[in-house]
Motif scaffolding. Structure first.
Motif, PDB file in Angstrom:
ATOM      1  N   GLU A 271       0.839  -1.204   0.000  1.00 16.03           N
ATOM      2  CA  GLU A 271       0.000   0.000   0.000  1.00 16.03           C
ATOM      3  C   GLU A 271       0.874   1.255   0.000  1.00 16.03           C
ATOM      4  O   GLU A 271       0.581   2.235  -0.698  1.00 16.03           O
ATOM      5  N   LYS A 272       1.943   1.229   0.793  1.00 20.60           N
ATOM      6  CA  LYS A 272       2.863   2.372   0.840  1.00 20.60           C
ATOM      7  C   LYS A 272       3.565   2.556  -0.505  1.00 20.60           C
ATOM      8  O   LYS A 272       3.754   3.688  -0.974  1.00 20.60           O
ATOM      9  N   ALA A 273       3.966   1.438  -1.122  1.00 16.65           N
ATOM     10  CA  ALA A 273       4.626   1.522  -2.428  1.00 16.65           C
ATOM     11  C   ALA A 273       3.677   2.080  -3.486  1.00 16.65           C
ATOM     12  O   ALA A 273       4.078   2.891  -4.336  1.00 16.65           O
ATOM     13  N   LYS A 274       2.423   1.660  -3.430  1.00 20.88           N
ATOM     14  CA  LYS A 274       1.440   2.142  -4.407  1.00 20.88           C
ATOM     15  C   LYS A 274       1.275   3.653  -4.324  1.00 20.88           C
ATOM     16  O   LYS A 274       1.119   4.340  -5.346  1.00 20.88           O
ATOM     17  N   ASP A 275       1.328   4.189  -3.112  1.00 24.44           N
ATOM     18  CA  ASP A 275       1.160   5.634  -2.923  1.00 24.44           C
ATOM     19  C   ASP A 275       2.263   6.443  -3.597  1.00 24.44           C
ATOM     20  O   ASP A 275       2.077   7.630  -3.882  1.00 24.44           O
ATOM     21  N   LYS A 276       3.408   5.822  -3.867  1.00 29.69           N
ATOM     22  CA  LYS A 276       4.526   6.540  -4.491  1.00 29.69           C
ATOM     23  C   LYS A 276       4.356   6.691  -6.004  1.00 29.69           C
ATOM     24  O   LYS A 276       5.076   7.477  -6.635  1.00 29.69           O
ATOM     25  N   ASN A 277       3.456   5.911  -6.605  1.00 26.71           N
ATOM     26  CA  ASN A 277       3.201   5.989  -8.052  1.00 26.71           C
ATOM     27  C   ASN A 277       4.469   5.792  -8.884  1.00 26.71           C
ATOM     28  O   ASN A 277       4.690   6.478  -9.885  1.00 26.71           O
ATOM     29  N   LEU A 278       5.289   4.848  -8.474  1.00 26.74           N
ATOM     30  CA  LEU A 278       6.537   4.575  -9.184  1.00 26.74           C
ATOM     31  C   LEU A 278       6.484   3.276  -9.985  1.00 26.74           C
ATOM     32  O   LEU A 278       7.222   3.115 -10.956  1.00 26.74           O
ATOM     33  N   TYR A 279       5.621   2.362  -9.583  1.00 28.20           N
ATOM     34  CA  TYR A 279       5.608   1.021 -10.161  1.00 28.20           C
ATOM     35  C   TYR A 279       4.477   0.877 -11.174  1.00 28.20           C
ATOM     36  O   TYR A 279       3.369   1.386 -10.974  1.00 28.20           O
ATOM     37  N   ASP A 280       4.772   0.158 -12.249  1.00 22.56           N
ATOM     38  CA  ASP A 280       3.731  -0.153 -13.232  1.00 22.56           C
ATOM     39  C   ASP A 280       2.824  -1.269 -12.727  1.00 22.56           C
ATOM     40  O   ASP A 280       1.629  -1.290 -13.044  1.00 22.56           O
ATOM     41  N   GLU A 281       3.400  -2.185 -11.955  1.00 24.00           N
ATOM     42  CA  GLU A 281       2.620  -3.278 -11.369  1.00 24.00           C
ATOM     43  C   GLU A 281       3.165  -3.571  -9.976  1.00 24.00           C
ATOM     44  O   GLU A 281       4.379  -3.469  -9.742  1.00 24.00           O
ATOM     45  N   LEU A 282       2.263  -3.951  -9.068  1.00 27.36           N
ATOM     46  CA  LEU A 282       2.651  -4.408  -7.737  1.00 27.36           C
ATOM     47  C   LEU A 282       1.909  -5.708  -7.447  1.00 27.36           C
ATOM     48  O   LEU A 282       0.704  -5.810  -7.703  1.00 27.36           O
ATOM     49  N   HIS A 283       2.628  -6.686  -6.909  1.00 27.36           N
ATOM     50  CA  HIS A 283       2.045  -7.999  -6.661  1.00 27.36           C
ATOM     51  C   HIS A 283       2.372  -8.454  -5.243  1.00 27.36           C
ATOM     52  O   HIS A 283       3.507  -8.292  -4.783  1.00 27.36           O
ATOM     53  N   CYS A 284       1.389  -9.034  -4.583  1.00 24.64           N
ATOM     54  CA  CYS A 284       1.598  -9.619  -3.261  1.00 24.64           C
ATOM     55  C   CYS A 284       1.853 -11.110  -3.454  1.00 24.64           C
ATOM     56  O   CYS A 284       0.931 -11.877  -3.770  1.00 24.64           O
ATOM     57  N   ALA A 285       3.107 -11.508  -3.301  1.00 28.70           N
ATOM     58  CA  ALA A 285       3.475 -12.900  -3.558  1.00 28.70           C
ATOM     59  C   ALA A 285       4.816 -13.202  -2.914  1.00 28.70           C
ATOM     60  O   ALA A 285       5.596 -12.300  -2.598  1.00 28.70           O
ATOM     61  N   GLU A 286       5.079 -14.492  -2.736  1.00 30.53           N
ATOM     62  CA  GLU A 286       6.372 -14.952  -2.251  1.00 30.53           C
ATOM     63  C   GLU A 286       7.359 -14.940  -3.416  1.00 30.53           C
ATOM     64  O   GLU A 286       6.981 -15.184  -4.566  1.00 30.53           O
ATOM     65  N   VAL A 287       8.616 -14.643  -3.135  1.00 36.56           N
ATOM     66  CA  VAL A 287       9.623 -14.430  -4.173  1.00 36.56           C
ATOM     67  C   VAL A 287       9.728 -15.615  -5.127  1.00 36.56           C
ATOM     68  O   VAL A 287       9.646 -15.455  -6.360  1.00 36.56           O
ATOM     69  N   LEU A 288       9.927 -16.816  -4.591  1.00 29.98           N
ATOM     70  CA  LEU A 288      10.129 -17.973  -5.468  1.00 29.98           C
ATOM     71  C   LEU A 288       8.865 -18.308  -6.251  1.00 29.98           C
ATOM     72  O   LEU A 288       8.943 -18.723  -7.418  1.00 29.98           O
ATOM     73  N   ASP A 289       7.710 -18.126  -5.633  1.00 30.41           N
ATOM     74  CA  ASP A 289       6.460 -18.354  -6.362  1.00 30.41           C
ATOM     75  C   ASP A 289       6.343 -17.388  -7.535  1.00 30.41           C
ATOM     76  O   ASP A 289       5.956 -17.779  -8.645  1.00 30.41           O
ATOM     77  N   PHE A 290       6.680 -16.123  -7.303  1.00 35.66           N
ATOM     78  CA  PHE A 290       6.554 -15.135  -8.370  1.00 35.66           C
ATOM     79  C   PHE A 290       7.561 -15.410  -9.488  1.00 35.66           C
ATOM     80  O   PHE A 290       7.244 -15.256 -10.674  1.00 35.66           O
ATOM     81  N   LEU A 291       8.754 -15.839  -9.129  1.00 36.80           N
ATOM     82  CA  LEU A 291       9.776 -16.115 -10.141  1.00 36.80           C
ATOM     83  C   LEU A 291       9.470 -17.366 -10.957  1.00 36.80           C
ATOM     84  O   LEU A 291      10.125 -17.623 -11.968  1.00 36.80           O
ATOM     85  N   SER A 292       8.478 -18.136 -10.539  1.00 35.83           N
ATOM     86  CA  SER A 292       8.094 -19.321 -11.319  1.00 35.83           C
ATOM     87  C   SER A 292       7.243 -18.951 -12.530  1.00 35.83           C
ATOM     88  O   SER A 292       7.016 -19.785 -13.415  1.00 35.83           O
ATOM     89  N   GLN A 293       6.775 -17.701 -12.590  1.00 36.70           N
ATOM     90  CA  GLN A 293       5.973 -17.259 -13.729  1.00 36.70           C
ATOM     91  C   GLN A 293       6.861 -17.085 -14.962  1.00 36.70           C
ATOM     92  O   GLN A 293       8.010 -16.654 -14.862  1.00 36.70           O
ATOM     93  N   GLN A 294       6.304 -17.386 -16.117  1.00 34.47           N
ATOM     94  CA  GLN A 294       7.075 -17.372 -17.361  1.00 34.47           C
ATOM     95  C   GLN A 294       7.149 -15.953 -17.942  1.00 34.47           C
ATOM     96  O   GLN A 294       6.557 -15.641 -18.977  1.00 34.47           O
TER      97      GLN A 294
END
Length: 393
Positions: A271-294
């Motif tokens: 939520e704090k990161a979203k307020d900065k308007n710096l990211y194109d996408e933000l995801h709530c996930a565990e690192v290894l799970d997210f890195l499994s995406q193609q």
């Protein structure tokens, strides 16, 4: 024929036992009107108000009960519970102590006193209560966990270790206890910090996170950005920020990113990161799970993230699978000057530089930057680390 006083009180007690608090309040109010000197009725009414979350009315009724019957131990116990919920810790302690004075083996009150004494910083008093409970044979896992946490806060590490070893024998699959035991003993570190611990810690920490890091002179994002700038000059990169937190890396890396994606385990930090308007996408996930995406990236960054992984091999391998030829993985670590991997007392993994170099090589990366640095200060002491950038060839 009208209901008797006893029948009305009993109906109220039955509703209270069933958790039907508003209905219980209605009947118990009848009971106290009919029996205004009944300490039992006022205590039951106090419990019903507590069930509805009305702490002021609960306390008023409970204090009326103790006034009517100064020897009513259960009323003093409930008053301790109500005051604890309200944050009135001194009054809570006094009420629990009175309940125990009236009934010396009142173990529920003793446990309540232990918990509130711990909350108020009276750690020695809390430990005294926990030890009395354990000697009495009340040593279920939840109580042992409270004892271990309080002992650790008080600096009684032997007691904390003993309690956590008992818990480990009972619940060998409890990852949080295993991790905490390792942080106390420095032995047998698990592969990573349990995700539930990370989420809870940073959800609780989010509102004061950046202020606290400022006080610690934390420099991880700046160090990482300068290191990457030595290896990469493009400004249209696909950038993945692992463990992005409140977005501290977003500011420097936004200028080299065509697309900037952040991932973190803590919803409150995101939520704090979203307020900065710096990211194109933000995801709530565990690192290894997210890195499994193609999905393929040009640059993956991890500032102050690998301290939550003991075994770095899975992270480095997963990151490499998401990076194309010529792409980079940039990260910081905190240094251990002895074992390859150790869990520190503040629940961070420390890695030796030699171990990190070996994982880099085994994962197929090549080192472009591998510099010693100071990541922050704690207790006026420099915290040594490594800032590194590796490339896939």
């Amino acid at each position: 024929m009208p209901e008797s006083k006893h029948a009305i009180l009993q109906t109220g007690l039955d509703l209270l036992s069933a958790g039907r608090y508003p209905d219980a309040i209605a009947r118990l109010q009848q009971a106290v009107r009919l029996s205004p000197q009944s300490a039992a009725a006022f205590r039951a009414l106090a419990e019903a108000h507590l069930g509805c979350g009305d702490l002021d009315e609960a306390r008023r009724c409970c204090e009326r009960s103790t006034t009517l019957d100064p020897s009513f131990d259960r009323a003093f116990y409930l008053l301790g519970v109500i005051c604890a919920h309200a944050g009135d810790l001194d009054d809570s302690i006094a009420a629990f102590e009175r309940a125990i004075e009236l009934r010396p083996k009142y173990f529920d009150a003793l446990r309540g006193l232990a918990a509130v004494a711990g909350r108020s910083g009276q750690l020695a008093r809390a430990l005294e209560c926990y030890r009395e409970l354990i000697v009495a044979g009340i040593d279920h896992s939840e109580l042992l966990l409270e004892f271990a946490e309080t002992a650790e806060r008080h600096g009684d590490l032997d007691d904390a270790i003993t309690a956590r070893k008992i818990l480990f024998k009972r619940e060998p699959d409890n990852l949080e206890n295993r991790f905490n035991l390792s942080s106390l003993t420095g032995k047998n570190p698990p592969p990573a910090t349990p995700a539930t611990m990370v989420t809870q810690t940073f959800d609780d920490y989010a509102d004061r996170f950046e202020t606290h890091l400022g006080a610690l002179q934390y420099s991880g994002p700046e160090l990482l950005y300068r290191a990457v700038n030595r290896c990469e000059s493009r400004s249209d990169l696909q950038v993945l920020d692992l463990g992005c937190g409140t977005g501290l890396c977003g500011q420097p890396f936004r200028q080299m990113a065509g697309q900037l994606i952040g991932v973190d385990l803590s919803p409150r930090m995101l939520e704090k990161a979203k307020d900065k308007n710096l990211y194109d996408e933000l995801h709530c996930a565990e690192v290894l799970d997210f890195l499994s995406q193609q999905v393929e990236y040009d640059l993956i960054i991890a500032a102050d993230v690998l301290i939550y992984f003991g075994d770095l091999q899975p992270v480095f391998s997963a990151a490499r699978s998401r990076i194309g030829s010529g792409g980079h993985f940039a990260f910081t670590i905190e240094c251990s000057d002895c074992d390859d991997v150790v869990v520190s007392r503040n629940h961070r993994y420390l890695h030796s530089p030699g171990y990190v170099r070996s994982v880099i090589a085994e994962s197929g990366w090549q080192i472009e930057v591998f510099d010693e640095c100071t990541l922050r200060q704690e207790h006026h002491q420099d915290i040594a680390g490594i800032v590194a950038v590796v490339v896939r060839r």
